[in-house]
Design an enzyme around this catalytic site. Structure first.
Site, short mmCIF file in Angstrom:
data_model
loop_
_atom_site.label_atom_id
_atom_site.label_comp_id
_atom_site.label_asym_id
_atom_site.label_seq_id
_atom_site.Cartn_x
_atom_site.Cartn_y
_atom_site.Cartn_z
N GLU A 76 0.83 -1.21 0.00
CA GLU A 76 0.00 0.00 0.00
C GLU A 76 0.86 1.26 0.00
OE1 GLU A 76 -3.31 0.23 2.55
OE2 GLU A 76 -4.05 -1.73 1.94
N ARG A 79 2.25 2.96 -3.18
CA ARG A 79 1.33 3.67 -4.08
C ARG A 79 1.56 5.18 -4.03
NH1 ARG A 79 -3.30 0.95 -5.71
NH2 ARG A 79 -3.72 2.83 -6.92
N HIS A 80 2.24 5.65 -2.98
CA HIS A 80 2.53 7.08 -2.88
C HIS A 80 3.68 7.41 -3.82
CE1 HIS A 80 -0.40 7.92 0.17
NE2 HIS A 80 -0.08 6.78 0.74
N ARG A 147 10.12 -17.26 -3.74
CA ARG A 147 9.36 -16.27 -2.96
C ARG A 147 7.87 -16.29 -3.26
NH1 ARG A 147 9.88 -10.14 -5.06
NH2 ARG A 147 9.75 -10.44 -7.30
N ASN A 163 9.33 14.59 0.86
CA ASN A 163 9.38 15.93 1.46
C ASN A 163 8.23 16.09 2.47
OD1 ASN A 163 7.03 17.09 0.10
ND2 ASN A 163 8.29 17.10 -1.76
N ARG A 165 5.74 18.04 2.67
CA ARG A 165 4.38 18.15 2.12
C ARG A 165 3.81 16.77 1.86
NH1 ARG A 165 2.62 21.77 -3.11
NH2 ARG A 165 0.40 21.81 -2.62
N ARG A 174 -3.10 7.90 5.87
CA ARG A 174 -2.77 6.60 6.49
C ARG A 174 -2.87 6.58 8.01
NH1 ARG A 174 -3.20 3.37 2.06
NH2 ARG A 174 -1.98 4.21 0.32
C1 FAD Z 1 -8.24 4.32 2.79
C2 FAD Z 1 -7.63 4.00 1.45
C3 FAD Z 1 -8.18 3.02 0.67
C4 FAD Z 1 -7.64 2.71 -0.59
N1 FAD Z 1 -8.20 1.74 -1.35
C5 FAD Z 1 -7.68 1.44 -2.55
C6 FAD Z 1 -8.25 0.43 -3.38
O1 FAD Z 1 -9.22 -0.20 -3.02
N2 FAD Z 1 -7.67 0.17 -4.57
C7 FAD Z 1 -6.58 0.88 -5.03
O2 FAD Z 1 -6.12 0.63 -6.14
N3 FAD Z 1 -6.02 1.83 -4.27
C8 FAD Z 1 -6.52 2.14 -3.06
N4 FAD Z 1 -5.93 3.10 -2.30
C9 FAD Z 1 -4.73 3.80 -2.80
C10 FAD Z 1 -5.13 5.17 -3.41
O3 FAD Z 1 -5.94 4.99 -4.55
C11 FAD Z 1 -3.86 5.98 -3.80
O4 FAD Z 1 -3.18 5.30 -4.83
C12 FAD Z 1 -2.91 6.18 -2.67
O5 FAD Z 1 -3.58 6.53 -1.49
C13 FAD Z 1 -1.92 7.29 -3.03
O6 FAD Z 1 -2.59 8.53 -2.88
P1 FAD Z 1 -2.36 9.78 -3.77
O7 FAD Z 1 -2.46 9.45 -5.21
O8 FAD Z 1 -3.24 10.90 -3.25
O9 FAD Z 1 -0.93 10.23 -3.29
P2 FAD Z 1 0.54 10.33 -3.86
O10 FAD Z 1 0.85 9.40 -4.95
O11 FAD Z 1 1.31 10.27 -2.60
O12 FAD Z 1 0.57 11.80 -4.46
C14 FAD Z 1 0.42 12.93 -3.61
C15 FAD Z 1 -0.42 13.96 -4.35
O13 FAD Z 1 0.32 14.43 -5.47
C16 FAD Z 1 -0.59 14.66 -6.54
N5 FAD Z 1 -0.26 13.77 -7.65
C17 FAD Z 1 0.58 12.70 -7.62
N6 FAD Z 1 0.65 12.14 -8.84
C18 FAD Z 1 -0.17 12.84 -9.63
C19 FAD Z 1 -0.54 12.75 -11.00
N7 FAD Z 1 -0.06 11.79 -11.81
N8 FAD Z 1 -1.39 13.65 -11.50
C20 FAD Z 1 -1.90 14.64 -10.72
N9 FAD Z 1 -1.62 14.79 -9.40
C21 FAD Z 1 -0.75 13.90 -8.88
C22 FAD Z 1 -1.99 14.42 -6.01
O14 FAD Z 1 -2.51 15.63 -5.49
C23 FAD Z 1 -1.75 13.45 -4.89
O15 FAD Z 1 -2.77 13.44 -3.90
C24 FAD Z 1 -6.48 3.41 -1.05
C25 FAD Z 1 -5.92 4.40 -0.22
C26 FAD Z 1 -6.46 4.68 1.01
C27 FAD Z 1 -5.81 5.74 1.88
#
Ligand code: FAD
Length: 210
Positions: A76, A79-80, A147, A163, A165, A174
């Site tokens: 998980e 994904r950030h 694995r 960073n 932010r 999270r």
């Molecule tokens: C409670 C919860 C449940 C979830 N459930 C699922 C699920 O069921 N299935 C699933 O696949 N995922 C799931 N996720 C993962 C979720 O979809 C995001 O991939 C993950 O939380 C990363 O968040 P983010 O994209 O906001 O942040 P980051 O990737 O950390 O990016 C930070 C911020 O930068 C900006 N940013 C980054 N990249 C881009 C871009 N390419 N274009 C425009 N702006 C951008 C956005 O403002 C973003 O919020 C879940 C997450 C949470 C917290």
């Protein structure tokens, strides 16, 4: 087979005071107010930047955090996207080796009480996975293939650099669950990390509260 609890640590290369001073010095360029820098001015301006959502200034400071946790947690976490990662590789680590104590390490599932039948079932499944892994390795199967039999609970180590932010964003999702209830594994570590960052880096995380 060994069972551990998950942990984290913050890389100790930057003091809270240095982080505040750096952001102040850089942000004051915007207003050409460097002449207003005083011994106690950094907290005030950083607080104002956060209140005014001028979060771009927080991107000038990065922190590294290590998590020792299970693979389902890191699945998980990665994904950030605005982070740098370094993770223990199951392709290169061969767990039967001496370096690993000749065993696979698993992270205890916090939601299963240790004396429950469910916990015992989980522990049996981990033991069976470890046996299967060692059996494959004994046949010469490479770690990168063996694995495949290891479960989500297997221990991994990951360093994450982001960073301030991005850390605020990660912790909002999270630890505080601003977009929905976080995964239980996240709730084991992230609220503690938020508290630790609030302690070590005053102001930057103060407004993030449940
Ligand atoms: C409670 C919860 C449940 C979830 N459930 C699922 C699920 O069921 N299935 C699933 O696949 N995922 C799931 N996720 C993962 C979720 O979809 C995001 O991939 C993950 O939380 C990363 O968040 P983010 O994209 O906001 O942040 P980051 O990737 O950390 O990016 C930070 C911020 O930068 C900006 N940013 C980054 N990249 C881009 C871009 N390419 N274009 C425009 N702006 C951008 C956005 O403002 C973003 O919020 C879940 C997450 C949470 C917290």
């Amino acid at each position: 087979m060994k069972i551990i609890q998950p942990t984290f640590q913050v890389f100790p290369d930057l003091s809270g005071e240095s982080a505040l001073r750096k952001v102040e010095r850089i942000a004051r360029t915007c207003y050409k107010s460097e002449d207003k820098i005083e011994p106690d001015s950094a907290k005030k301006i950083v607080r104002a930047l956060i209140r005014g959502q001028h979060f771009a200034m927080l991107e000038h400071v990065s922190l590294s955090v290590q998590f020792i946790t299970q693979r389902s947690f890191t699945h998980e976490l990665v994904r950030h996207r605005l982070c740098a990662f370094a993770q223990e590789s199951q392709r290169y680590c061969a767990y039967e080796g001496e370096k690993f104590g000749g065993e696979v390490v698993f992270v205890a599932p916090s939601l299963l009480p240790e004396d429950s039948p469910a916990y015992r079932q989980w522990a049996q499944a981990c033991a069976a996975a470890e046996q299967a892994y060692f059996a494959l390795r004994a046949q010469g199967v490479k770690p990168e293939v063996a694995r495949e039999v290891l479960p989500n609970s297997v221990k991994t180590e990951i360093w994450v650099t982001a960073n301030l932010r991005e850390w605020r964003h990660i912790l909002a999702l999270r630890a505080l669950g601003t977009t929905g209830k976080p995964d239980p594994r996240m709730l084991e570590l992230m609220p503690g990390l938020l508290k630790e960052l609030q302690r070590v880096y005053p102001v930057f995380f103060d407004d993030l509260n449940a």
